[in-house]
Design a protein around this motif. Sequence first.
Motif, mmCIF file in Angstrom:
data_model
loop_
_atom_site.group_PDB
_atom_site.id
_atom_site.type_symbol
_atom_site.label_atom_id
_atom_site.label_comp_id
_atom_site.label_asym_id
_atom_site.label_seq_id
_atom_site.Cartn_x
_atom_site.Cartn_y
_atom_site.Cartn_z
ATOM 1 N N SER A 58 0.847 -1.185 0.000
ATOM 2 C CA SER A 58 0.000 0.000 0.000
ATOM 3 C C SER A 58 0.885 1.238 0.000
ATOM 4 C CB SER A 58 -0.894 0.018 1.244
ATOM 5 O OG SER A 58 -1.466 1.303 1.430
ATOM 6 N N LEU A 59 0.539 2.217 -0.847
ATOM 7 C CA LEU A 59 1.323 3.443 -0.881
ATOM 8 C C LEU A 59 0.841 4.456 0.156
ATOM 9 C CD1 LEU A 59 1.968 3.886 -4.704
ATOM 10 C CD2 LEU A 59 3.354 2.760 -2.956
ATOM 11 N N ILE A 60 -0.183 4.087 0.917
ATOM 12 C CA ILE A 60 -0.570 4.914 2.062
ATOM 13 C C ILE A 60 0.386 4.659 3.222
ATOM 14 C CG2 ILE A 60 -2.368 5.295 3.799
ATOM 15 C CD1 ILE A 60 -4.433 4.763 1.639
ATOM 16 N N ASP A 61 0.817 3.421 3.363
ATOM 17 C CA ASP A 61 1.767 3.063 4.417
ATOM 18 C C ASP A 61 2.840 2.155 3.823
ATOM 19 O OD1 ASP A 61 2.995 2.780 6.868
ATOM 20 O OD2 ASP A 61 1.667 1.155 7.528
ATOM 21 N N PRO A 62 3.692 2.711 2.949
ATOM 22 C CA PRO A 62 4.665 1.860 2.266
ATOM 23 C C PRO A 62 5.786 1.415 3.201
ATOM 24 C CG PRO A 62 5.060 4.153 1.734
ATOM 25 C CD PRO A 62 3.793 4.113 2.551
ATOM 26 N N PRO A 63 6.452 0.316 2.862
ATOM 27 C CA PRO A 63 7.592 -0.133 3.669
ATOM 28 C C PRO A 63 8.708 0.908 3.634
ATOM 29 C CG PRO A 63 6.903 -1.816 2.096
ATOM 30 C CD PRO A 63 6.196 -0.566 1.723
ATOM 31 N N GLY A 64 9.509 0.946 4.674
ATOM 32 C CA GLY A 64 10.668 1.824 4.682
ATOM 33 C C GLY A 64 11.773 1.291 3.792
ATOM 34 N N GLY A 65 12.766 2.129 3.529
ATOM 35 C CA GLY A 65 13.908 1.708 2.730
ATOM 36 C C GLY A 65 13.528 1.412 1.298
ATOM 37 N N CYS A 66 14.029 0.311 0.764
ATOM 38 C CA CYS A 66 13.610 -0.150 -0.564
ATOM 39 C C CYS A 66 12.227 -0.785 -0.414
ATOM 40 C CB CYS A 66 14.609 -1.162 -1.111
ATOM 41 S SG CYS A 66 14.075 -1.929 -2.662
ATOM 42 N N ARG A 67 11.260 -0.285 -1.150
ATOM 43 C CA ARG A 67 9.883 -0.751 -0.976
ATOM 44 C C ARG A 67 9.665 -2.172 -1.464
ATOM 45 N NH1 ARG A 67 6.486 4.790 -2.572
ATOM 46 N NH2 ARG A 67 7.150 5.977 -0.729
ATOM 47 N N PHE A 68 10.650 -2.735 -2.160
ATOM 48 C CA PHE A 68 10.517 -4.105 -2.641
ATOM 49 C C PHE A 68 10.944 -5.125 -1.584
ATOM 50 C CE2 PHE A 68 12.067 -7.747 -5.330
ATOM 51 C CZ PHE A 68 10.815 -8.130 -5.803
ATOM 52 N N HIS A 69 11.541 -4.689 -0.492
ATOM 53 C CA HIS A 69 12.180 -5.657 0.403
ATOM 54 C C HIS A 69 11.232 -6.706 0.995
ATOM 55 C CE1 HIS A 69 11.125 -2.989 3.962
ATOM 56 N NE2 HIS A 69 10.981 -4.169 4.509
ATOM 57 N N PRO A 70 9.907 -6.406 1.244
ATOM 58 C CA PRO A 70 9.066 -7.487 1.778
ATOM 59 C C PRO A 70 8.863 -8.651 0.805
ATOM 60 C CG PRO A 70 8.082 -5.347 2.226
ATOM 61 C CD PRO A 70 9.180 -5.121 1.240
ATOM 62 N N ARG A 71 9.082 -8.419 -0.486
ATOM 63 C CA ARG A 71 8.899 -9.458 -1.493
ATOM 64 C C ARG A 71 10.221 -10.019 -2.003
ATOM 65 N NH1 ARG A 71 5.247 -6.816 -6.055
ATOM 66 N NH2 ARG A 71 4.873 -8.986 -6.647
ATOM 67 N N CYS A 72 11.312 -9.425 -1.587
ATOM 68 C CA CYS A 72 12.613 -9.750 -2.178
ATOM 69 C C CYS A 72 13.221 -10.985 -1.513
ATOM 70 C CB CYS A 72 13.555 -8.555 -2.026
ATOM 71 S SG CYS A 72 15.175 -8.828 -2.781
ATOM 72 N N PRO A 73 13.636 -11.977 -2.293
ATOM 73 C CA PRO A 73 14.212 -13.200 -1.710
ATOM 74 C C PRO A 73 15.645 -13.022 -1.229
ATOM 75 C CG PRO A 73 14.257 -13.340 -4.089
ATOM 76 C CD PRO A 73 13.522 -12.064 -3.757
ATOM 77 N N VAL A 74 16.262 -11.893 -1.544
ATOM 78 C CA VAL A 74 17.654 -11.676 -1.128
ATOM 79 C C VAL A 74 17.776 -10.398 -0.296
ATOM 80 C CG1 VAL A 74 18.708 -12.998 -2.989
ATOM 81 C CG2 VAL A 74 18.114 -10.600 -3.370
ATOM 82 N N ALA A 75 16.685 -9.973 0.355
ATOM 83 C CA ALA A 75 16.697 -8.731 1.129
ATOM 84 C C ALA A 75 17.710 -8.819 2.275
ATOM 85 C CB ALA A 75 15.304 -8.439 1.670
ATOM 86 N N LYS A 76 18.376 -7.692 2.531
ATOM 87 C CA LYS A 76 19.343 -7.580 3.613
ATOM 88 C C LYS A 76 18.787 -6.629 4.669
ATOM 89 C CE LYS A 76 23.576 -7.312 1.963
ATOM 90 N NZ LYS A 76 24.754 -6.849 1.185
ATOM 91 N N ALA A 77 19.457 -6.547 5.797
ATOM 92 C CA ALA A 77 18.967 -5.709 6.894
ATOM 93 C C ALA A 77 18.841 -4.251 6.460
ATOM 94 C CB ALA A 77 19.904 -5.832 8.096
ATOM 95 N N GLU A 78 19.827 -3.746 5.706
ATOM 96 C CA GLU A 78 19.800 -2.341 5.308
ATOM 97 C C GLU A 78 18.675 -2.024 4.322
ATOM 98 O OE1 GLU A 78 23.791 -3.917 3.612
ATOM 99 O OE2 GLU A 78 22.352 -4.511 5.149
ATOM 100 N N CYS A 79 18.164 -3.041 3.608
ATOM 101 C CA CYS A 79 17.060 -2.820 2.670
ATOM 102 C C CYS A 79 15.816 -2.295 3.390
ATOM 103 C CB CYS A 79 16.705 -4.116 1.946
ATOM 104 S SG CYS A 79 18.066 -4.839 1.002
ATOM 105 N N ARG A 80 15.694 -2.609 4.672
ATOM 106 C CA ARG A 80 14.507 -2.233 5.434
ATOM 107 C C ARG A 80 14.593 -0.816 6.005
ATOM 108 N NH1 ARG A 80 15.602 -7.506 5.722
ATOM 109 N NH2 ARG A 80 13.901 -9.015 5.777
#
Length: 333
Positions: free
Chosen positions: A284-306
Amino acid sequence: MPDPAVLEAVDVSMRFTVRGGLGRTATVRALEHVSLRLHRGRTVALVGESGSGKTTLARLFALMYQPTSGEIRLRGEPVGVRRGSTARAYYSEVQMVLQDPFASLNPMHTVRHNLRRALRLHHFDGDLEERMHELLRRVSLTPTQDFIGKLPHELSGGQRQRVSIARALAVAPKVLLGDEPISMLDVSMRLDLLNLLASLRDEEGLALLYITHDIASARYLAEEICVMYAGQLVEGGPAEQVIQNPQHPYTKLLLEASPDPARTVSAAGQSSFLPIADAGEPPSLIDPPGGCRFHPRCPVAKAECRTAFPARTSAADGHWTNCWLYTSESEAS
């Protein structure tokens, strides 16, 4: 080295306020620090899922909205709020072709009326009738007398879109914004429209923005592809580089969802791209994730992505990405 940009967005962000029940309001963060340049005689394809912000950016270019922050520039000069003759002067250079050709044409009036009105609004002082027939020939609606007197419902979807393009060309624009111009057409007609857009770009020297969710058609038409996710640009560069050597995990997801026999495969017959299983839904773009917005779906997300959006990492060939996988590597080297 390409010519200076005809039209560009410089670090633009866009916020919308929406109202809910009981007088509550919320803010939609539709675009986040987006920069994009359009050059004469070149096509930039803007690719991403529905709701990623592609159309919002096109409407900023078309002055339907004013950015919350950042600037739209025409030939390097900032474009502010325009009214009357100043708006008309801008629209004589920047025109938009919408997704639904039936909705974009007045259904109560003929092709002649729709074309004539555009010419008169922009004070065309030549032979109106001849100019209208010339425009129809330019978009391959011939013999022109068979089309100029028809109402939109008497035309096919492809013919209506050609009329929409002819109307956009009536004022001899320098920039054409195509907002998914082939998505509502029959598959058999799409290639014809892509070829028409390519010929107009080459022969008229148009700067063309092609918005699509179909990365295969982007590869066919565009010299440059930019990938947008949830209001953020995450990758871009020469079309073949983005297709054959995608850097961002989201670009790889798009490619995996778009089968292409020309895509590179391994000796074992496996795709060289990262398989992404259950990719989930865009945020949702009303309450988007912090950092890179793809990180909740990303299979290689790192701590800094959040926590933070990564800086841009560029290659010598103009290919770039915003991804912590490459930013961390470049910082370590």
